[in-house]
Design a protein around this motif. Structure first.
Motif, PDB file in Angstrom:
ATOM      1  N   TYR A   1       0.841  -1.202   0.000  1.00  0.00           N
ATOM      2  CA  TYR A   1       0.000   0.000   0.000  1.00  0.00           C
ATOM      3  C   TYR A   1       0.875   1.250   0.000  1.00  0.00           C
ATOM      4  CZ  TYR A   1      -2.731   3.835   1.917  1.00  0.00           C
ATOM      5  OH  TYR A   1      -3.295   5.069   2.127  1.00  0.00           O
TER       6      TYR A   1
ATOM      7  N   SER B   1      -5.996   2.258  -2.589  1.00  0.00           N
ATOM      8  CA  SER B   1      -7.266   2.405  -1.876  1.00  0.00           C
ATOM      9  C   SER B   1      -7.946   1.056  -1.685  1.00  0.00           C
ATOM     10  CB  SER B   1      -8.176   3.368  -2.638  1.00  0.00           C
ATOM     11  OG  SER B   1      -9.408   3.517  -1.972  1.00  0.00           O
ATOM     12  N   ARG B   2      -7.950   0.226  -2.729  1.00  0.00           N
ATOM     13  CA  ARG B   2      -8.573  -1.090  -2.618  1.00  0.00           C
ATOM     14  C   ARG B   2      -7.818  -1.971  -1.625  1.00  0.00           C
ATOM     15  NH1 ARG B   2      -9.434  -0.918  -8.420  1.00  0.00           N
ATOM     16  NH2 ARG B   2      -7.632  -2.271  -8.720  1.00  0.00           N
TER      17      ARG B   2
ATOM     18  N   ARG C   1      -6.023  -1.009   0.943  1.00  0.00           N
ATOM     19  CA  ARG C   1      -6.288  -0.531   2.299  1.00  0.00           C
ATOM     20  C   ARG C   1      -7.649  -1.012   2.779  1.00  0.00           C
ATOM     21  NH1 ARG C   1      -6.788   5.664   2.469  1.00  0.00           N
ATOM     22  NH2 ARG C   1      -8.703   5.088   1.381  1.00  0.00           N
ATOM     23  N   GLN C   2      -8.666  -0.888   1.953  1.00  0.00           N
ATOM     24  CA  GLN C   2      -9.998  -1.287   2.358  1.00  0.00           C
ATOM     25  C   GLN C   2     -10.081  -2.794   2.591  1.00  0.00           C
ATOM     26  OE1 GLN C   2     -12.448   0.963   3.128  1.00  0.00           O
ATOM     27  NE2 GLN C   2     -13.348  -0.900   4.033  1.00  0.00           N
ATOM     28  N   THR C   3      -9.375  -3.571   1.764  1.00  0.00           N
ATOM     29  CA  THR C   3      -9.366  -5.027   1.940  1.00  0.00           C
ATOM     30  C   THR C   3      -8.720  -5.405   3.265  1.00  0.00           C
ATOM     31  OG1 THR C   3      -9.255  -5.385  -0.458  1.00  0.00           O
ATOM     32  CG2 THR C   3      -8.578  -7.209   0.954  1.00  0.00           C
TER      33      THR C   3
ATOM     34  N   ILE D   1      -8.636  -3.528   5.953  1.00  0.00           N
ATOM     35  CA  ILE D   1      -9.570  -3.155   7.009  1.00  0.00           C
ATOM     36  C   ILE D   1     -10.700  -4.178   7.114  1.00  0.00           C
ATOM     37  CG2 ILE D   1     -11.263  -1.421   7.721  1.00  0.00           C
ATOM     38  CD1 ILE D   1      -9.432   0.694   6.489  1.00  0.00           C
ATOM     39  N   ASP D   2     -11.202  -4.626   5.966  1.00  0.00           N
ATOM     40  CA  ASP D   2     -12.314  -5.588   5.960  1.00  0.00           C
ATOM     41  C   ASP D   2     -11.906  -6.957   6.499  1.00  0.00           C
ATOM     42  OD1 ASP D   2     -13.921  -3.632   4.901  1.00  0.00           O
ATOM     43  OD2 ASP D   2     -13.721  -4.335   2.826  1.00  0.00           O
TER      44      ASP D   2
ATOM     45  N   TYR E   1      -8.576  -6.348  10.154  1.00  0.00           N
ATOM     46  CA  TYR E   1      -8.754  -5.486  11.318  1.00  0.00           C
ATOM     47  C   TYR E   1      -9.731  -6.099  12.303  1.00  0.00           C
ATOM     48  CZ  TYR E   1      -9.747  -1.414  14.217  1.00  0.00           C
ATOM     49  OH  TYR E   1      -9.905  -0.558  15.276  1.00  0.00           O
TER      50      TYR E   1
ATOM     51  N   THR F   1      -5.812   7.842   8.274  1.00  0.00           N
ATOM     52  CA  THR F   1      -7.017   7.886   7.445  1.00  0.00           C
ATOM     53  C   THR F   1      -8.112   6.962   7.973  1.00  0.00           C
ATOM     54  OG1 THR F   1      -6.268   6.106   5.950  1.00  0.00           O
ATOM     55  CG2 THR F   1      -5.591   8.363   5.423  1.00  0.00           C
ATOM     56  N   LEU F   2      -7.849   6.275   9.085  1.00  0.00           N
ATOM     57  CA  LEU F   2      -8.866   5.407   9.666  1.00  0.00           C
ATOM     58  C   LEU F   2      -9.971   6.249  10.302  1.00  0.00           C
ATOM     59  CD1 LEU F   2      -6.656   2.733  11.477  1.00  0.00           C
ATOM     60  CD2 LEU F   2      -8.048   2.356   9.441  1.00  0.00           C
TER      61      LEU F   2
END
Length: 299
Positions: A27, A57-58, A60-62, A64-65, A68, A103-104
């Motif tokens: 990332y 961006s994808r 990071r979101q993955t 988090i999903d 995390y 950015t969280l």
């Protein structure tokens, strides 16, 4: 490797694991490349900068999903086949905080910083590589300077979140930096380190080294460092030296003189010289002679 160590290594399941540290580094790399393309285009978005921004961006979101855990505020490696988090914590899982904790969402950033603070309180001598003792260098109870650098960066990034920028109180990042500096200093001192006119060498140091810089050191059950007095391997690992210099540069105004557990520093005592008595000033003024000495006075 021993038989037990090989069993541990053989059960990792690399191809079935979405690793937090690797994806966090990717990332960061994708974000840097996107910014580079934009910079090369004089601040304008290009097809390449947009593409790499979307990849970052994808990713990071993955993370988090999948990785995390909102209950602990920490990330953990994700096993694809079972859909479960890894049950072995690793300091490498903190890398996501360095990558994008600013950015969280506010609640997640708060949990991240609280988790880092609790880890530092529990392990004041340094954050261990893992909690699992496999007798291997990258597991408990070993601590390594590059990973402490990453933990400091992670805490600093979390503290840079908008909800924390005006927060008063001690800095978690500075606290980990102080611990990392202390570990480097104490091991250097107990292996023969000294400073002329300031600090004499440790009485129980062995070997002929003038202070060693270790690439890895250990902590005890109480979370404090275990200092070494054996300088047969002088070390001088570049990464430990580099992290120490970086800490001095970044946190110089927040650092304190390190204290070493159960170790007394032989600080050079300077005796204050006895001041010389101040002589009593004597007057050198004498009154002028009478005027009659120079001339005759007419009556």
């Amino acid at each position: 490797f021993t038989h037990d160590q090989l069993l541990v290594l053989g059960s990792i399941g690399i191809n079935d694991t979405a690793a937090v540290n690797i994806n966090s580094i990717l990332y960061q790399a994708e974000s840097i490349i996107a910014n580079f393309y934009q910079l090369a285009a004089y601040g304008n978005n290009t097809h390449e900068s947009i593409a790499y921004s979307r990849l970052a961006s994808r990713r990071r979101q993955t993370l988090i999903d999948l990785a995390y855990n909102p209950q602990t505020g920490l990330f953990a490696d994700y096993h694809i086949s079972t859909g479960q988090h890894a049950d072995i914590w690793s300091i490498n899982s903190l890398w996501s905080f360095w990558a994008f904790s600013d950015t969280l969402p506010a609640e997640s950033a708060h949990s991240a910083l609280e988790s880092l603070s609790e880890l530092h309180d529990k392990f004041p001598g340094g954050l261990p590589n893992t909690f699992y003792n496999t007798t291997l260098l990258w597991d408990w109870p070993n601590v390594q300077s590059p990973l402490q650098h990453m933990a400091i960066q992670s805490a600093a990034k979390a503290e840079n979140h908008p909800i924390y920028r005006k927060r008063s109180g001690s800095s978690v990042a500075a606290g980990i930096a102080q611990s990392t500096l202390g570990a480097a200093f104490c091991n250097w001192y107990t292996t023969g380190g000294s400073i002329d006119g300031v600090l004499n060498s440790y009485d129980h140091a062995t070997g002929s080294s003038a202070g060693a810089s270790f690439g890895s050191y250990a902590i005890g059950a109480d979370g404090n460092i275990i200092t070494s007095t054996d300088s047969s391997d002088p070390g001088d690992y570049a990464w430990s030296n580099a992290v120490t210099l970086w800490i001095f540069d970044q946190y110089k105004s927040q650092l304190q003189i390190p204290t070493c557990p159960n170790i007394k520093l032989n600080i050079v005592e300077h005796t204050t010289p006895t001041p010389m008595p101040t002589p009593t000033p004597t007057s050198t003024f004498s009154p002028p002679p009478p005027i009659s000495t120079y001339c005759t006075v007419r009556r």
